[in-house]
Design a protein around this motif. Structure first.
Motif, PDB file in Angstrom:
ATOM      1  N   LEU A 134       0.808  -1.218   0.000  1.00 31.02           N
ATOM      2  CA  LEU A 134       0.000   0.000   0.000  1.00 31.02           C
ATOM      3  C   LEU A 134       0.839   1.265   0.000  1.00 31.02           C
ATOM      4  CD1 LEU A 134      -2.792  -1.000   2.541  1.00 31.02           C
ATOM      5  CD2 LEU A 134      -3.035  -0.763   0.059  1.00 31.02           C
ATOM      6  N   GLY A 135       2.023   1.219   0.592  1.00 32.89           N
ATOM      7  CA  GLY A 135       2.867   2.413   0.662  1.00 32.89           C
ATOM      8  C   GLY A 135       2.181   3.523   1.445  1.00 32.89           C
ATOM      9  N   THR A 136       2.161   4.707   0.888  1.00 39.42           N
ATOM     10  CA  THR A 136       1.575   5.863   1.577  1.00 39.42           C
ATOM     11  C   THR A 136       0.054   5.781   1.670  1.00 39.42           C
ATOM     12  OG1 THR A 136       1.528   7.113  -0.506  1.00 39.42           O
ATOM     13  CG2 THR A 136       3.462   7.381   0.894  1.00 39.42           C
ATOM     14  N   ARG A 137      -0.547   4.829   0.976  1.00 44.19           N
ATOM     15  CA  ARG A 137      -2.009   4.667   1.035  1.00 44.19           C
ATOM     16  C   ARG A 137      -2.462   3.886   2.259  1.00 44.19           C
ATOM     17  NH1 ARG A 137      -4.257   1.607  -2.504  1.00 44.19           N
ATOM     18  NH2 ARG A 137      -2.384   0.560  -3.281  1.00 44.19           N
ATOM     19  N   ALA A 190      -6.737  -1.376   4.799  1.00 43.98           N
ATOM     20  CA  ALA A 190      -6.385  -2.785   4.933  1.00 43.98           C
ATOM     21  C   ALA A 190      -7.120  -3.376   6.118  1.00 43.98           C
ATOM     22  CB  ALA A 190      -4.881  -2.976   5.116  1.00 43.98           C
ATOM     23  N   ILE A 191      -7.494  -4.644   5.979  1.00 45.26           N
ATOM     24  CA  ILE A 191      -8.066  -5.431   7.060  1.00 45.26           C
ATOM     25  C   ILE A 191      -7.176  -6.654   7.219  1.00 45.26           C
ATOM     26  CG2 ILE A 191     -10.048  -6.767   7.853  1.00 45.26           C
ATOM     27  CD1 ILE A 191     -11.811  -4.971   6.072  1.00 45.26           C
ATOM     28  N   PRO A 207     -11.143   1.744  -2.227  1.00 48.25           N
ATOM     29  CA  PRO A 207     -10.654   1.206  -3.501  1.00 48.25           C
ATOM     30  C   PRO A 207      -9.150   0.937  -3.450  1.00 48.25           C
ATOM     31  CG  PRO A 207     -12.180   2.999  -3.897  1.00 48.25           C
ATOM     32  CD  PRO A 207     -11.941   2.971  -2.412  1.00 48.25           C
ATOM     33  N   GLY A 208      -8.747  -0.238  -3.912  1.00 50.79           N
ATOM     34  CA  GLY A 208      -7.342  -0.629  -3.859  1.00 50.79           C
ATOM     35  C   GLY A 208      -6.908  -1.171  -2.520  1.00 50.79           C
ATOM     36  N   GLY A 209      -7.837  -1.274  -1.558  1.00 50.05           N
ATOM     37  CA  GLY A 209      -7.511  -1.788  -0.229  1.00 50.05           C
ATOM     38  C   GLY A 209      -7.281  -3.288  -0.247  1.00 50.05           C
ATOM     39  N   PRO A 218     -10.538  -4.021  -6.240  1.00 51.72           N
ATOM     40  CA  PRO A 218     -10.200  -3.248  -7.438  1.00 51.72           C
ATOM     41  C   PRO A 218     -10.190  -1.754  -7.162  1.00 51.72           C
ATOM     42  CG  PRO A 218     -11.783  -4.965  -7.970  1.00 51.72           C
ATOM     43  CD  PRO A 218     -11.667  -4.940  -6.471  1.00 51.72           C
ATOM     44  N   ALA A 219      -9.252  -1.069  -7.771  1.00 52.12           N
ATOM     45  CA  ALA A 219      -9.165   0.387  -7.599  1.00 52.12           C
ATOM     46  C   ALA A 219     -10.169   1.119  -8.452  1.00 52.12           C
ATOM     47  CB  ALA A 219      -7.748   0.862  -7.927  1.00 52.12           C
TER      48      ALA A 219
END
Length: 215
Positions: free
Chosen positions: A50-53, A131-132, A166-168, A214-215
């Motif tokens: 994920l980085g900074t996300r 994130a979970i 989204p993207g998680g 999906p993002a």
């Protein structure tokens, strides 16, 4: 050293052998203090992806604190981490006989600890988490708490997808492979990657599923 009753029946046991600690459900080992690599990887790999996300993480299951400590180390400094723990006595252990394993993790201002079923936290959330991270059983079945089955069923996985941004990423730890669960994640709309890690005895493996929305 101590026992903890589970909602709905069953009991956890905290054992000490020399310098090592373990938590058992009946005679089934849930975790040991001497083997934490895969529990740490559950958080580290997700944060790397994920980085900074990685702004808001949900951890299901406090355990011995290895996933939480790894998340605090790997996540961005401004990230927030919610930990949902079902059994109050586990928190008591974390602040007592297992305090040396937790260090200052529970005192970190980025951490919110809630005594609640992680399934309920997920179902109440809408696009709330990046994130979970789930490590509440020995794999994708309700071992210690039958109601945990709803985490791994079709509608439970859809609830997790809806709780992610989204993207998680939904990350699930397991002590064994499960092709059916892998397919169920895909059917719930995730892109799925399975990571296999050698366990402490070199003859066994642990598994982590990374399911990306999906993002």
């Amino acid at each position: 050293m101590d026992t903890a009753d589970l909602p709905g029946g069953g009991r956890l046991h905290l054992l000490r052998r020399g310098q090592d600690f373990e938590i058992l459900f009946g005679e089934e080992q849930l975790m040991g203090s001497w083997d934490s690599e895969s529990e740490e990887a559950l958080a580290t790999i997700v944060c790397e992806r994920l980085g900074t996300r990685a702004g808001h993480l949900l951890i299901g299951g406090l355990g011995m604190g290895f996933t939480l400590a790894a998340a605090l180390k790997a996540a961005p400094a401004e990230a927030s981490i919610t930990v949902a723990e079902l059994v109050p006595k586990v928190v008591t252990w974390a602040k007592g006989p297992l305090a040396h394993l937790f260090g200052e993790s529970l005192n970190d201002p980025r951490v919110t600890l809630t005594i609640r079923d992680v399934s309920d936290v997920i179902e109440d959330a809408q696009a709330a988490f990046d994130a979970i991270l789930l490590d509440v059983d020995n794999g994708p079945d309700g071992l210690i708490h039958l109601a945990n089955e709803r985490l791994y069923c079709n509608w439970g996985l859809r609830a997790a997808r809806d709780a992610l941004r989204p993207g998680g990423i939904l990350a699930v730890w397991s002590a064994y492979p499960d092709r059916v669960f892998h397919d169920r994640l895909q059917n719930a709309g995730f892109a799925v990657e399975e990571i296999r890690m050698v366990a402490d005895d070199d003859d066994d493996h642990h598994f982590i599923w990374l399911a990306t929305k999906p993002a």
